[in-house]
Design a protein around this motif. Structure first.
Motif, mmCIF file in Angstrom:
data_model
loop_
_atom_site.group_PDB
_atom_site.id
_atom_site.type_symbol
_atom_site.label_atom_id
_atom_site.label_comp_id
_atom_site.label_asym_id
_atom_site.label_seq_id
_atom_site.Cartn_x
_atom_site.Cartn_y
_atom_site.Cartn_z
ATOM 1 N N ARG A 118 1.061 -3.778 -5.637
ATOM 2 C CA ARG A 118 1.270 -2.456 -6.223
ATOM 3 C C ARG A 118 -0.037 -1.668 -6.211
ATOM 4 N NH1 ARG A 118 4.611 -5.365 -9.989
ATOM 5 N NH2 ARG A 118 3.201 -4.924 -11.728
ATOM 6 N N VAL A 119 -0.469 -1.334 -5.004
ATOM 7 C CA VAL A 119 -1.727 -0.625 -4.776
ATOM 8 C C VAL A 119 -1.413 0.762 -4.211
ATOM 9 C CG1 VAL A 119 -3.911 -0.621 -3.520
ATOM 10 C CG2 VAL A 119 -2.943 -2.786 -4.346
ATOM 11 N N VAL A 120 -1.955 1.798 -4.837
ATOM 12 C CA VAL A 120 -1.810 3.177 -4.365
ATOM 13 C C VAL A 120 -3.165 3.658 -3.862
ATOM 14 C CG1 VAL A 120 -1.299 5.566 -5.017
ATOM 15 C CG2 VAL A 120 0.083 3.695 -5.950
ATOM 16 N N VAL A 121 -3.217 4.137 -2.611
ATOM 17 C CA VAL A 121 -4.424 4.732 -2.043
ATOM 18 C C VAL A 121 -4.073 6.166 -1.667
ATOM 19 C CG1 VAL A 121 -6.152 4.611 -0.221
ATOM 20 C CG2 VAL A 121 -5.199 2.496 -1.173
ATOM 21 N N ASP A 122 -4.713 7.123 -2.308
ATOM 22 C CA ASP A 122 -4.307 8.513 -2.205
ATOM 23 C C ASP A 122 -5.532 9.398 -1.983
ATOM 24 O OD1 ASP A 122 -3.194 11.020 -2.444
ATOM 25 O OD2 ASP A 122 -2.640 10.830 -4.547
ATOM 26 N N GLY A 123 -5.678 9.943 -0.781
ATOM 27 C CA GLY A 123 -6.744 10.903 -0.512
ATOM 28 C C GLY A 123 -8.137 10.328 -0.582
ATOM 29 N N VAL A 124 -8.296 9.056 -0.193
ATOM 30 C CA VAL A 124 -9.620 8.420 -0.177
ATOM 31 C C VAL A 124 -10.228 8.590 1.212
ATOM 32 C CG1 VAL A 124 -10.869 6.240 -0.401
ATOM 33 C CG2 VAL A 124 -8.977 6.768 -1.956
ATOM 34 N N LEU A 148 0.846 -1.183 0.000
ATOM 35 C CA LEU A 148 0.000 0.000 0.000
ATOM 36 C C LEU A 148 0.881 1.232 0.000
ATOM 37 C CD1 LEU A 148 -2.765 -0.828 2.627
ATOM 38 C CD2 LEU A 148 -2.958 -0.868 0.152
ATOM 39 N N SER A 149 0.618 2.139 -0.905
ATOM 40 C CA SER A 149 1.337 3.403 -0.952
ATOM 41 C C SER A 149 0.333 4.521 -0.793
ATOM 42 C CB SER A 149 2.077 3.543 -2.292
ATOM 43 O OG SER A 149 2.643 4.829 -2.401
ATOM 44 N N PHE A 150 0.468 5.314 0.269
ATOM 45 C CA PHE A 150 -0.477 6.395 0.518
ATOM 46 C C PHE A 150 0.131 7.707 0.035
ATOM 47 C CE2 PHE A 150 -1.636 3.058 3.359
ATOM 48 C CZ PHE A 150 -3.011 3.083 3.362
ATOM 49 N N GLY A 151 -0.475 8.268 -1.029
ATOM 50 C CA GLY A 151 -0.003 9.531 -1.543
ATOM 51 C C GLY A 151 0.965 9.400 -2.694
ATOM 52 N N GLY A 152 1.157 8.195 -3.226
ATOM 53 C CA GLY A 152 2.053 8.004 -4.351
ATOM 54 C C GLY A 152 1.475 8.567 -5.631
ATOM 55 N N SER A 153 2.303 8.652 -6.663
ATOM 56 C CA SER A 153 1.837 9.270 -7.909
ATOM 57 C C SER A 153 0.865 8.365 -8.646
ATOM 58 C CB SER A 153 3.030 9.605 -8.797
ATOM 59 O OG SER A 153 3.789 8.450 -9.071
ATOM 60 N N GLY A 154 1.266 7.149 -9.010
ATOM 61 C CA GLY A 154 0.359 6.213 -9.654
ATOM 62 C C GLY A 154 0.015 6.611 -11.066
ATOM 63 N N ALA A 155 -0.002 5.674 -11.975
ATOM 64 C CA ALA A 155 -0.338 5.956 -13.367
ATOM 65 C C ALA A 155 -1.836 5.812 -13.579
ATOM 66 C CB ALA A 155 0.405 4.996 -14.288
ATOM 67 N N VAL A 156 -2.416 6.694 -14.383
ATOM 68 C CA VAL A 156 -3.826 6.555 -14.745
ATOM 69 C C VAL A 156 -3.972 5.364 -15.672
ATOM 70 C CG1 VAL A 156 -5.783 7.668 -15.854
ATOM 71 C CG2 VAL A 156 -4.252 9.005 -14.420
ATOM 72 N N ALA A 157 -5.014 4.570 -15.456
ATOM 73 C CA ALA A 157 -5.099 3.262 -16.097
ATOM 74 C C ALA A 157 -5.627 3.305 -17.524
ATOM 75 C CB ALA A 157 -5.990 2.351 -15.257
ATOM 76 N N TRP A 180 -6.455 4.046 -6.151
ATOM 77 C CA TRP A 180 -7.669 4.664 -5.625
ATOM 78 C C TRP A 180 -7.305 6.098 -5.275
ATOM 79 C CZ3 TRP A 180 -9.462 0.707 -1.305
ATOM 80 C CH2 TRP A 180 -9.805 -0.514 -1.905
ATOM 81 N N ARG A 181 -8.039 7.061 -5.823
ATOM 82 C CA ARG A 181 -7.624 8.440 -5.592
ATOM 83 C C ARG A 181 -8.816 9.388 -5.456
ATOM 84 N NH1 ARG A 181 -4.430 9.206 -9.786
ATOM 85 N NH2 ARG A 181 -2.478 8.900 -8.662
ATOM 86 N N GLY A 182 -8.889 10.077 -4.319
ATOM 87 C CA GLY A 182 -9.709 11.266 -4.195
ATOM 88 C C GLY A 182 -11.197 11.086 -4.028
#
Length: 223
Positions: free
Chosen positions: A194-200, A3-12, A174-176
């Motif tokens: 490889r899961v990014v959770v950002d501002g959820v 889990l990465s909180f606040g990572g950049s992450g590519a749009v799918a 997951w973002r915003g």
């Protein structure tokens, strides 16, 4: 699970945009957009990926199953709201009992599911609303008598769906967005990498679903 909180992450998505109203989606209470979501996601899959845009409004739906290489975009003011079955016996109609890649998962499909997917983004600022009040009333009338707590229930209840579940999936963002009013677990990330959770924003215990103030009861939670 990473889990990465606040990572950049590519749009799918692969560049194409599919708008839910173009596939028969209609906002407002009392509707059912399950088939419209399925049609839009099938079009996205056939194109090799893309963005499914959900515009402002409340879009009532049963279980939604995402596919690889897609973005579910929840625009400002957009809410995907879980449908409320008319009776416990109808739960499995709107949220089919899970039969996928994980033998450890049981009960009804979540409101939004990615199972065995690669490169999936859910992007805010909209809301996933589980609309869970009636499910918790049923669960507290018959405690332990649903598939989430007992494998062979003696009642017609098929269980309570989560709002958002990722299983055996990779490169998830997951973002915003906001998750609220879950019938069961609010969110679940199972056997995924490889899961990014950002501002959820995840709201649990945001309503009182007990049959009476003095009775012990189940309440929404998060995993």
């Amino acid at each position: 699970v990473l889990l990465s909180f606040g990572g950049s992450g590519a749009v799918a998505d692969g560049g194409r945009v599919f708008s839910l109203p173009d596939y028969g989606g209609r906002p407002g209470p009392g509707g059912n957009n399950t088939a419209a979501f399925a049609r839009a996601i099938d079009a996205c899959k056939a194109a090799g990926g893309g963005m499914l845009r959900v515009p402002a409004g409340t879009w009532v739906s049963g279980g939604i199953r995402l596919v690889s290489h897609m973005t579910l975009r929840l625009e400002q003011g957009a809410t995907i709201q879980g449908i409320t079955p008319p009776t416990p016996g109808h739960i499995a109609v709107d949220y089919p009992v899970y039969n996928g890649s994980s033998t450890g998962v049981r009960g009804p499909q979540s409101l939004v599911l990615a199972d065995g997917c690669v490169n999936v983004t859910i992007d805010g600022p909209g809301t996933l609303d589980g609309n869970g009040a009636q499910f918790w009333i049923w669960a507290n009338l018959w405690p332990g008598y649903d598939y989430n707590n007992k494998s062979d229930p003696p009642t017609p209840m098929a269980g309570r769906p989560s709002v958002l579940r990722m299983i055996n999936s990779t490169d998830i963002v997951w973002r915003g967005f906001t998750v609220m009013r879950s019938p069961f677990w609010a969110t679940q990330i199972i056997a995924s990498t490889r899961v990014v959770v950002d501002g959820v924003h995840i709201h649990v215990n945001d309503s009182n679903y007990c049959p009476s103030p003095s009775s012990p009861c189940y309440q929404p939670t998060n995993e």
